[in-house]
Scaffold this motif. Structure first.
Motif, PDB file in Angstrom:
ATOM      1  N   LEU A 271       0.824  -1.204   0.000  1.00 52.76           N
ATOM      2  CA  LEU A 271       0.000   0.000   0.000  1.00 52.76           C
ATOM      3  C   LEU A 271       0.862   1.260   0.000  1.00 52.76           C
ATOM      4  N   LYS A 272       2.053   1.181   0.561  1.00 56.56           N
ATOM      5  CA  LYS A 272       2.982   2.309   0.464  1.00 56.56           C
ATOM      6  C   LYS A 272       3.415   2.505  -0.987  1.00 56.56           C
ATOM      7  N   LYS A 273       3.603   1.390  -1.658  1.00 57.49           N
ATOM      8  CA  LYS A 273       4.089   1.428  -3.041  1.00 57.49           C
ATOM      9  C   LYS A 273       3.004   1.879  -4.004  1.00 57.49           C
ATOM     10  N   HIS A 274       1.787   1.338  -3.861  1.00 58.76           N
ATOM     11  CA  HIS A 274       0.721   1.595  -4.836  1.00 58.76           C
ATOM     12  C   HIS A 274      -0.350   2.568  -4.340  1.00 58.76           C
ATOM     13  N   LYS A 275      -0.358   2.853  -3.049  1.00 65.56           N
ATOM     14  CA  LYS A 275      -1.281   3.802  -2.412  1.00 65.56           C
ATOM     15  C   LYS A 275      -2.716   3.292  -2.296  1.00 65.56           C
ATOM     16  N   LEU A 276      -3.213   2.600  -3.325  1.00 69.63           N
ATOM     17  CA  LEU A 276      -4.626   2.207  -3.349  1.00 69.63           C
ATOM     18  C   LEU A 276      -4.748   0.878  -4.070  1.00 69.63           C
ATOM     19  N   LEU A 277      -5.309  -0.151  -3.390  1.00 69.25           N
ATOM     20  CA  LEU A 277      -5.413  -1.476  -3.999  1.00 69.25           C
ATOM     21  C   LEU A 277      -6.737  -2.135  -3.617  1.00 69.25           C
ATOM     22  N   THR A 278      -7.312  -2.881  -4.553  1.00 67.49           N
ATOM     23  CA  THR A 278      -8.492  -3.681  -4.250  1.00 67.49           C
ATOM     24  C   THR A 278      -8.064  -4.956  -3.538  1.00 67.49           C
ATOM     25  N   LEU A 279      -9.040  -5.693  -3.040  1.00 66.63           N
ATOM     26  CA  LEU A 279      -8.746  -6.965  -2.390  1.00 66.63           C
ATOM     27  C   LEU A 279      -8.042  -7.914  -3.361  1.00 66.63           C
ATOM     28  N   LYS A 280      -8.508  -7.927  -4.607  1.00 68.71           N
ATOM     29  CA  LYS A 280      -7.907  -8.786  -5.632  1.00 68.71           C
ATOM     30  C   LYS A 280      -6.466  -8.385  -5.897  1.00 68.71           C
ATOM     31  N   GLU A 281      -6.221  -7.085  -5.972  1.00 70.27           N
ATOM     32  CA  GLU A 281      -4.863  -6.597  -6.226  1.00 70.27           C
ATOM     33  C   GLU A 281      -3.945  -6.872  -5.047  1.00 70.27           C
ATOM     34  N   LEU A 282      -4.474  -6.769  -3.822  1.00 68.15           N
ATOM     35  CA  LEU A 282      -3.678  -7.106  -2.639  1.00 68.15           C
ATOM     36  C   LEU A 282      -3.345  -8.584  -2.617  1.00 68.15           C
ATOM     37  N   GLU A 283      -4.307  -9.397  -3.009  1.00 67.64           N
ATOM     38  CA  GLU A 283      -4.091 -10.841  -3.080  1.00 67.64           C
ATOM     39  C   GLU A 283      -2.961 -11.147  -4.062  1.00 67.64           C
ATOM     40  N   GLN A 284      -2.967 -10.459  -5.175  1.00 71.48           N
ATOM     41  CA  GLN A 284      -1.961 -10.674  -6.204  1.00 71.48           C
ATOM     42  C   GLN A 284      -0.588 -10.189  -5.762  1.00 71.48           C
ATOM     43  N   SER A 285      -0.519  -9.012  -5.164  1.00 73.17           N
ATOM     44  CA  SER A 285       0.777  -8.399  -4.869  1.00 73.17           C
ATOM     45  C   SER A 285       1.423  -8.902  -3.590  1.00 73.17           C
ATOM     46  N   THR A 286       0.613  -9.338  -2.613  1.00 73.28           N
ATOM     47  CA  THR A 286       1.186  -9.795  -1.340  1.00 73.28           C
ATOM     48  C   THR A 286       1.330 -11.306  -1.254  1.00 73.28           C
ATOM     49  N   SER A 287       0.671 -12.034  -2.178  1.00 74.60           N
ATOM     50  CA  SER A 287       0.631 -13.502  -2.147  1.00 74.60           C
ATOM     51  C   SER A 287      -0.117 -14.026  -0.926  1.00 74.60           C
ATOM     52  N   LEU A 288      -0.876 -13.139  -0.246  1.00 75.06           N
ATOM     53  CA  LEU A 288      -1.764 -13.568   0.847  1.00 75.06           C
ATOM     54  C   LEU A 288      -3.130 -13.836   0.239  1.00 75.06           C
ATOM     55  N   GLN A 289      -3.800 -14.875   0.738  1.00 78.24           N
ATOM     56  CA  GLN A 289      -5.064 -15.257   0.117  1.00 78.24           C
ATOM     57  C   GLN A 289      -6.100 -15.639   1.164  1.00 78.24           C
ATOM     58  N   GLY A 290      -7.347 -15.652   0.715  1.00 81.68           N
ATOM     59  CA  GLY A 290      -8.445 -16.167   1.525  1.00 81.68           C
ATOM     60  C   GLY A 290      -8.582 -15.486   2.871  1.00 81.68           C
ATOM     61  N   ASN A 291      -8.863 -16.303   3.887  1.00 84.63           N
ATOM     62  CA  ASN A 291      -9.128 -15.797   5.233  1.00 84.63           C
ATOM     63  C   ASN A 291      -7.927 -15.071   5.824  1.00 84.63           C
ATOM     64  N   GLU A 292      -6.715 -15.528   5.475  1.00 83.18           N
ATOM     65  CA  GLU A 292      -5.523 -14.884   6.033  1.00 83.18           C
ATOM     66  C   GLU A 292      -5.477 -13.410   5.633  1.00 83.18           C
ATOM     67  N   LEU A 293      -5.753 -13.126   4.367  1.00 84.05           N
ATOM     68  CA  LEU A 293      -5.734 -11.741   3.895  1.00 84.05           C
ATOM     69  C   LEU A 293      -6.887 -10.947   4.493  1.00 84.05           C
ATOM     70  N   VAL A 294      -8.094 -11.501   4.451  1.00 84.90           N
ATOM     71  CA  VAL A 294      -9.278 -10.791   4.953  1.00 84.90           C
ATOM     72  C   VAL A 294      -9.137 -10.480   6.439  1.00 84.90           C
ATOM     73  N   ASN A 295      -8.686 -11.461   7.221  1.00 88.96           N
ATOM     74  CA  ASN A 295      -8.536 -11.266   8.674  1.00 88.96           C
ATOM     75  C   ASN A 295      -7.445 -10.250   8.988  1.00 88.96           C
ATOM     76  N   THR A 296      -6.363 -10.281   8.218  1.00 90.22           N
ATOM     77  CA  THR A 296      -5.278  -9.316   8.434  1.00 90.22           C
ATOM     78  C   THR A 296      -5.748  -7.903   8.134  1.00 90.22           C
ATOM     79  N   LEU A 297      -6.508  -7.743   7.053  1.00 88.78           N
ATOM     80  CA  LEU A 297      -7.040  -6.425   6.705  1.00 88.78           C
ATOM     81  C   LEU A 297      -7.988  -5.904   7.791  1.00 88.78           C
ATOM     82  N   LYS A 298      -8.814  -6.788   8.345  1.00 89.38           N
ATOM     83  CA  LYS A 298      -9.740  -6.379   9.410  1.00 89.38           C
ATOM     84  C   LYS A 298      -8.968  -5.907  10.633  1.00 89.38           C
TER      85      LYS A 298
END
Length: 633
Positions: free
Chosen positions: A387-414
């Protein structure tokens, strides 16, 4: 159902293909050349169901040194390895190289299988064990069980099957949820059906009728049919060997190493940040030396780039560096790779991907520390970094760029939202709160700067402001920040012009006296003023302020334009209207107006047309009627 892939590895002619047949009853040497030369050239695959709910595939890889690429492609995506060593030869060169490659690929589960035991005396077994321990001692492979078998007489095969089953019980399943990814290791055509590709499904699932993307070409394809070990299925999942019949692409457009993925789910890049571990006694590797890079089933040509040295000597420590490839490849954080020297061909080392979309960094320890932090970082760190690099990302884009997926990504974002680290805008886009604050600060600073540069203007054009800020921030984030600043009464907006709340247009301090002189001259000259251009030049004002000054006088109601270059002071204009209406309160002709105002046609006609334009009068035939009250009444 649980699905796994078992890989065979080891020196040529150590019995891998025979062992595969003993376990699965399938001969994986299918090529004519393989039959004639009695060596494996291409990876072979055999179904090997162990129980009703555990199904596996065996990958038999080539053992000859000339086919290392095929070997690496074959072991990509395996969950458990059988390191095969012939009892009559022991540990050989390709045994060591395969072992090293498996180590770099992060294989942590497996067994050592000593084959052809009927060819040697039993008293040789202890010497073989010592030889094996010299190879695997001090590595994760040290805990691998050792089995002695003979594939022809079937000695030890049942015990080996039981041990494989026990090992697989402890192996985590591959992720079936989330995006689909399958590196391709075989491409062919089937008469009447068209293009077919085969591979091991790394993650996700695929179904008949699904639309996928073939990378790195970016071609869109559709799955017409799919098979798992020659059986038609409606769905394939992670861990399975699958053959997909594709439409939308010809077999000539596909090669081994290409990857089928869900759309917009993985990064395709030619610059990859890595953590590299090298072999012992590796020959020095110079800065920007050519290399072969193996990831998934792909082999790519590129160069190695170091940030803390100009040459890599023998080093047991991992090195943070980068590969720059001649063409892009699909990769994600945590993917394993192998690096080999092109000539003479030899394995240099391997490791894991830190950042699939690397950038060009400065040489120095600041870059090393940055890469190390990426490697060691938590999921929160990875999200914050992207997010520092791109400033603004969708959930799909975060999934792609961080390699975090599913519940791990959603729970971390929460968690990050609860901790006031990130915010969600427009119900779809995540951003750091610090990015919002920085964007708002930058927006206000730019508006204030514009006011100083253009004090005569009502404000900064919104489109111009957004265009300038877009060099640093996404447009969606800029508009979000503008909306917040408006709500907080820090800025105001009218007619697509943005201004700081307390700002009011005024004469520039440097030119204030001269501009006032122009205004006073307009008043003095009355209804027959000189051209505005002449008045401006006489005051010796800068040409770049000419247009802004004109607009300022009109907007601030200090003057009214009779024509493009003819202005009247507002008080002069209003006094003339008052006099004319006092003399002719109902209606008047041009001659009657001339008698009162004492003007030539040069000034009279534009004056009367201005009254019509402003709605003060209305012309009917040869007369004008008053239709609007003036401020003087």
């Amino acid at each position: 159902m649980r699905y796994y892939t078992i890989g065979m590895a080891g020196h040529i002619d150590h019995g891998k293909t025979s062992l595969t047949k003993a376990l699965s009853n399938v001969d994986t040497d299918t090529l004519k050349e393989e039959k004639e030369r009695k060596i494996t050239i291409e990876p072979g695959f055999a179904p090997f169901p162990l129980t009703e709910d555990i199904h596996t595939s065996i990958v038999d890889v080539p053992g000859h040194e000339k086919f290392i690429r095929q070997m690496i492609a074959g072991v990509a995506g395996i969950d458990l390895v059988l390191l095969v060593i012939a009892a009559d030869e022991g540990v050989m060169p390709q045994t060591r190289e395969h072992f090293e490659i498996l180590s770099f690929l992060g294989i942590e589960r497996g067994l050592v299988v000593v084959t052809k035991i009927d060819n040697v005396q039993k008293d040789m077994f202890e010497l073989l064990k010592e030889d094996i321990h010299d190879l695997i001692g001090g590595t994760p492979f040290e805990a691998f069980p050792i089995h002695f078998v003979d594939s022809l007489s079937m000695k030890g095969i049942d015990s080996l099957k039981s041990s494989i089953l026990n090992q697989l019980e402890t192996v985590a399943q591959r992720k079936r949820s989330g995006p689909f990814r399958m590196p391709i290791d075989h491409v062919f055509t089937v008469k009447g059906q068209g293009t077919v590709v085969r591979g091991t499904i790394f993650e996700g699932s695929v179904g008949q009728g699904d639309r996928l993307v073939l990378e790195p070409k970016g071609s869109e394809v559709k799955v017409r049919q799919l098979q798992v070990h020659r059986q038609y299925q409606t769905k394939g999942v992670a861990g399975q060997r699958a053959a997909l019949n594709l439409s939308g692409v010809s077999h000539e457009e596909i090669k081994r190493g290409d990857v089928l993925i869900s759309a917009h789910s993985f990064i395709t890049s030619d610059t990859i940040d890595i953590r590299l571990k090298t072999l012992k006694n590796v020959k020095p590797l110079k800065q920007r030396a050519p290399i072969k890079f193996y990831i998934g089933t792909a082999e790519m040509i590129g160069k190695i780039v170091f940030f803390d040295r100009n040459e890599l000597l023998e080093d047991n420590e991992a090195v943070f560096c980068q590969v720059r490839l001649h063409s892009p490849v699909v990769a994600k954080r945590g993917d394993r790779f192998i690096i080999r020297r092109p000539s003479p061909e030899e394995t240099i080392g391997g490791g894991e991907v830190i950042e699939p979309a690397g950038e060009k960094y400065r040489f120095g320890y600041e870059t090393i520390n940055r890469l190390k932090a990426k490697w060691e970082g938590s999921p929160e760190d990875h999200i914050e970094d992207m997010l520092k690099k791109h400033k603004l990302l969708t959930l799909k884009e975060l999934e792609q760029s961080t390699s975090l997926q599913g519940n791990e990504l959603v729970n971390t974002l929460k968690t990050m939202q609860d901790e006031a680290m990130i915010d969600k805008i427009d119900n779809s886009y995540y951003t750091l709160l610090v990015s919002i604050a920085d964007c708002k600060k930058c927006t206000c600073e730019r508006i204030l700067s514009y006011h100083k540069e253009h004090p005569l203007k009502i404000g900064m054009p919104k489109a111009e402001l957004i265009q300038e800020l877009k060099e640093e921030y996404p447009e969606r984030l800029i508009k979000h920040c503008l909306h917040q600043l408006l709500k907080q009464d820090e800025i105001s907006m009218s007619d697509q012009y943005v201004k700081e709340m307390a700002f009011h247009p005024s004469f520039p301090e440097k030119w204030e006296k001269r501009m006032n002189s122009v205004v006073n001259e307009l008043y003095t000259q009355g209804l027959q003023a000189d051209s505005f251009t002449n008045l401006y030049k006489k005051a010796q004002l800068p040409q770049e302020l000419f247009t802004d000054f004109k607009h300022f006088l009109i907007r601030e109601k200090l003057a009214v334009p009779l024509e493009e270059d003819l202005f009247l002071h507002i008080e002069v204009f209003e006094k003339a209207v008052f006099q004319l209406k006092k003399e002719f309160p109902g209606e008047f002709t041009i001659q009657e107006a001339k008698s009162v105002l004492n003007l030539s046609r040069k000034y009279l006609i534009p004056f009367l047309e201005l009254l019509d334009y402003k709605g003060i009068t209305e012309r009917v035939d040869m007369k004008r009627h008053w239709v609007m009250k003036t401020g003087d009444e």
